[in-house]
Design a protein around this motif. Structure first.
Motif, short mmCIF file in Angstrom:
data_model
loop_
_atom_site.label_atom_id
_atom_site.label_comp_id
_atom_site.label_asym_id
_atom_site.label_seq_id
_atom_site.Cartn_x
_atom_site.Cartn_y
_atom_site.Cartn_z
N TRP A 169 -9.52 -0.03 8.80
CA TRP A 169 -9.03 -1.14 8.00
C TRP A 169 -7.78 -1.72 8.67
N ARG A 194 -3.62 0.77 -3.26
CA ARG A 194 -3.04 -0.57 -3.29
C ARG A 194 -2.16 -0.69 -4.53
N ASP A 246 -3.82 -8.33 4.60
CA ASP A 246 -5.07 -7.66 4.96
C ASP A 246 -6.23 -8.63 5.17
N TYR A 281 0.84 -1.20 0.00
CA TYR A 281 0.00 0.00 0.00
C TYR A 281 0.87 1.25 0.00
N GLU A 284 -9.70 -7.54 4.99
CA GLU A 284 -10.18 -6.52 5.92
C GLU A 284 -9.47 -5.18 5.69
N GLY A 285 -8.58 -5.13 4.71
CA GLY A 285 -7.84 -3.92 4.45
C GLY A 285 -8.64 -2.93 3.62
N LEU A 302 -4.26 -4.01 8.71
CA LEU A 302 -3.12 -4.65 8.07
C LEU A 302 -2.36 -5.41 9.16
#
Length: 359
Positions: A74, A125, A95, A42, A98-99, A76
């Motif tokens: 979010w 991303r 992630d 990211y 869930e990122g 990581l």
């Protein structure tokens, strides 16, 4: 056959079908078990640090909190900073869906559950190169009759083993953990010394290799469970997290009897300087060296309900409690609100019937 540069995991391994329990074979060495896992990358655009610049490995968990509260934070995991590039901070991490989305244009703040790291005006991303298919080579595998029949048939359909579990025991034969993958046979060859064993190459998906940084911890556990408490105390937070994960996975494969109510436990709190250390010390207080008793507040609450060596009510003498109070009282929730983990643990223990004395 695919060679793996000597990346061996020494233990006892059984390859088995997860649906019907068919055993395909057993061996004592595996190539490809230890690899760097797949991490997303990211770019945090126009990064403004809050305090010291973040470098290298950051934390087990980093939360990205968008200004729009309706979106929620979010996550990581196992996050590493690759440094600043053209004003942006580049992070890698897992992630688990869930990122953040592929791109988000808006103010985002970041924290590692202990401190605010900084903020950015957008999160992007970075598209990764194409993934390579992970491969495992089971060295000197003793094949079952079922696997011999599959290899003799040799068709693509027959060689597709579908979902399998690589069940791992330590060198003393005690169950440790397992790894799942959707596997097909990529190749095989007989042992050069003429024994009835083979090297079996598996091509798989959904397989999560063990990160290279975790290898020293795994090798200690593959040699056998620790015989004394605090064998993890010399590890950093990242590797303590690995130790805790193995303790949790191992606990699900061991039968235990709950102690009767009224038992008196003693917690050695000298090394509870981080979250994994807290739960490792608590696990050993209840279940001895290498013992498990929760790896988070919800898991701790579950353990207090029984089947994890404990029956309420009981007492706990928490020695050197000031160490955990100092290191774990000033934390942040995923949303970034102040949070006292030490106090929350005491509250969960009290509600579970554990009468705690701090010393």
């Amino acid at each position: 056959m695919h060679e793996d540069g000597g990346r061996h995991g020494r233990g006892q391994y059984t390859l088995a079908d997860t649906e019907h329990g068919t055993v395909w074979g057993t061996c004592t060495a595996v190539d490809g078990l230890f690899e760097e896992p797949w991490h997303e990358t990211y770019e945090l655009v126009d990064w403004e640090p809050q305090g010291a610049e973040v470098r290298g490995w950051i934390s087990r968990r980093v939360w990205l909190v968008p200004e729009d509260e309706a979106l929620g934070p979010w996550l990581l995991e196992d996050v590493e900073s690759l440094g600043r590039h053209s004003g942006s901070l580049v992070l890698t991490g897992s992630d688990d869906y869930e990122g953040p989305p592929e791109s988000y244009d808006g103010l985002v703040r970041a924290h590692d559950e202990q401190r605010w790291l900084g903020s950015c005006r957008a999160v992007v991303r970075v598209l990764p190169p194409e993934r390579t298919v992970p491969r495992l080579v089971l060295r000197e595998l003793t094949p079952s009759n079922e696997l011999r029949a599959v290899l003799a048939k040799g068709t693509r359909r027959a060689l597709n083993l579908e979902e399998v579990a690589l069940k791992i025991r330590d060198r003393q034969g005690a169950p440790l953990t397992e790894r799942l993958l959707w596997a097909s046979v990529g190749g095989w060859r007989r042992s050069r010394d003429g024994r009835d064993v083979i090297d079996l190459e598996l091509e798989g998906t959904l397989f999560a290799p063990v990160p290279d940084h975790a290898r020293p911890v795994w090798e200690r556990w593959l040699a056998g469970a620790p015989g004394t408490e605090g064998a993890w105390a010399d590890l950093d937070t990242r590797r303590r997290g690995v130790w805790l994960a193995l303790v949790r996975e191992r606990s699900g494969r061991r039968a235990r009897a709950d102690r009767p109510a009224g038992h008196a436990y003693v917690l050695d709190g000298r090394h509870a300087t981080d979250e994994p250390g807290l739960y490792l010390a608590l696990g050993e207080a209840v279940n001895g060296p290498g013992g498990y008793f929760g790896g988070g507040l919800d898991a701790l609450d579950d353990c207090l309900r029984g089947r994890f060596g404990y029956t309420a009510p009981a007492t706990l003498l928490w020695r050197d409690a000031a160490t955990a109070r100092e290191h774990l009282s000033d934390r942040l929730t995923p949303e970034g609100r102040p949070f006292d983990l030490f106090a929350e643990v005491l509250d969960v223990l009290a509600r579970g019937g554990m009468n705690v004395t701090l010393a």
